[in-house]
Write an enzyme that holds these catalytic residues in place. Structure first.
Site, short mmCIF file in Angstrom:
data_model
loop_
_atom_site.label_atom_id
_atom_site.label_comp_id
_atom_site.label_asym_id
_atom_site.label_seq_id
_atom_site.Cartn_x
_atom_site.Cartn_y
_atom_site.Cartn_z
N HIS A 17 -0.88 39.43 49.24
CA HIS A 17 -0.85 40.05 50.69
C HIS A 17 0.16 40.31 51.25
O HIS A 17 0.55 41.76 51.14
CB HIS A 17 -1.86 39.07 51.08
CG HIS A 17 -2.49 40.07 52.20
ND1 HIS A 17 -3.50 39.41 53.14
CD2 HIS A 17 -2.24 41.47 52.84
CE1 HIS A 17 -3.38 40.35 53.73
NE2 HIS A 17 -3.06 41.19 53.93
N GLU B 213 3.32 45.62 55.16
CA GLU B 213 3.59 44.40 55.18
C GLU B 213 4.92 44.79 55.46
O GLU B 213 5.58 43.74 56.82
CB GLU B 213 3.41 44.56 53.65
CG GLU B 213 2.23 44.21 53.23
CD GLU B 213 1.54 42.82 54.48
OE1 GLU B 213 1.46 41.87 54.49
OE2 GLU B 213 0.54 43.30 54.31
N HIS C 263 5.37 42.74 59.51
CA HIS C 263 5.77 41.64 59.35
C HIS C 263 7.33 41.61 59.43
O HIS C 263 8.01 40.51 59.84
CB HIS C 263 4.92 40.63 58.01
CG HIS C 263 3.77 40.97 58.34
ND1 HIS C 263 3.12 39.84 59.26
CD2 HIS C 263 2.54 41.40 57.59
CE1 HIS C 263 1.07 40.62 59.05
NE2 HIS C 263 1.21 41.36 58.13
#
Length: 300
Positions: A86, A164, A168
């Site tokens: 993930h 992602e 992040h």
């Protein structure tokens, strides 16, 4: 016949595969000799945010258990005998988190959320895919690994990867552009982040840890939360977060928590107990088998 443009594109790819990949290292020369301290545990102020994870010091390695991709006909398949990546998430030391911290490095075509808590809009990215960033650095080996273990559901893999990084990695201090100076090459930190994500993922072979404890995907047998938790604790020394949907009965996520000594890229990850309570029920948890046509045999 191939057009000249198509031929040139093929030649450039072939040439890239025969040249040494470009370096993606950050510059950590200034870190040598500094006190070695774990993020969120430092007793003195960490002065160099390129040497230590100052922003986003509670680091989560997160994995998915999907049973299909929705793009099987396009060859987008899940890795047999493995959970999927993930991401690598930078929570703050108090458990809160930031997101989309640098909109100049926003490569997500479908940002979620599309508006930050302070009202700032996150514009959809419309430029070249992050896949091309990896190709430009000659990291076809990394691309192959990501296409195998970092698989999206319902959209191309590269959209997931872009999300992602943008949401992040831009909130992790050691991936700031300044950490790659002098001599920064555009998108260097993006590729370096993907290298780091795949490296940390390999620390946690979730499927194997569960299988070795007799916990295998099944459409006929359920498990308890303690069975799954204890199996992973026995190999990691910490309690991970387990995520379930369907009123807490269908397992689909695991998060491993850490403090990091040094940089997120190359430092030491110390596994911690989850700071987030599990969303799974105590009993009757399904760890479903995948659709047979949705996965492929992979090598590690």
């Amino acid at each position: 016949m191939l057009s000249l443009v198509s031929l040139a594109a093929i030649v450039s790819v072939v040439q890239a595969k025969f040249f040494s990949p470009l370096s993606t290292y950050p510059n950590i020369a200034a870190c040598v000799g500094l006190p070695a301290q774990y993020s969120c545990e430092n007793t003195t102020v960490l002065m160099d945010s390129c040497c230590n994870v100052v922003q986003g010091g509670l680091v989560l390695q997160t994995q998915f258990w999907d049973t299909y991709t929705g793009l099987e006909r396009q060859g987008q398949l899940l890795p047999q005998g493995s959970w999927g990546i993930h991401g690598l998430w930078p929570d703050n030391c108090d458990g809160s988190y930031d997101q989309y911290c640098d909109l100049s490095r926003q490569y997500d075509p479908n940002p979620s959320p599309s508006t930050l808590p302070d009202g700032t809009p996150v514009p959809p990215y419309e430029g070249p895919s992050v896949r091309t960033f990896i190709e430009e650095f000659g990291r076809f080996d990394l691309l192959e690994y990501m296409d195998t273990f970092w698989v999206n559901q319902g959209a191309p893999n590269e959209d997931f990867w872009a999300h992602e990084f943008s949401k992040h990695a831009t909130c992790t201090s050691t991936f700031d552009v300044a950490c790659y100076e002098p001599g920064y090459k555009e998108h260097q930190e993006v590729v370096n982040f993907y290298e780091t994500v795949t490296k940390v993922f390999q620390m946690y072979p979730t499927y194997n840890m569960l299988a070795a404890a007799g916990i295998l995907p099944s459409n006929t047998t359920t498990y308890t939360l303690s069975q799954i938790t204890n199996a992973l604790y026995s190999q990691t020394g910490a309690v991970p977060y387990l995520g379930c949907f369907g009123n807490g009965t269908i397992l689909d996520e695991v998060w491993y928590f850490h403090h990091v000594l040094g940089t997120e890229q190359y430092g030491h990850f110390k596994t911690l107990n989850s700071t987030t309570p599990s969303s799974c029920a105590a009993t009757g948890i399904w760890y479903y088998e995948r659709t047979p046509t949705s996965e492929r045999v992979v090598s590690y």
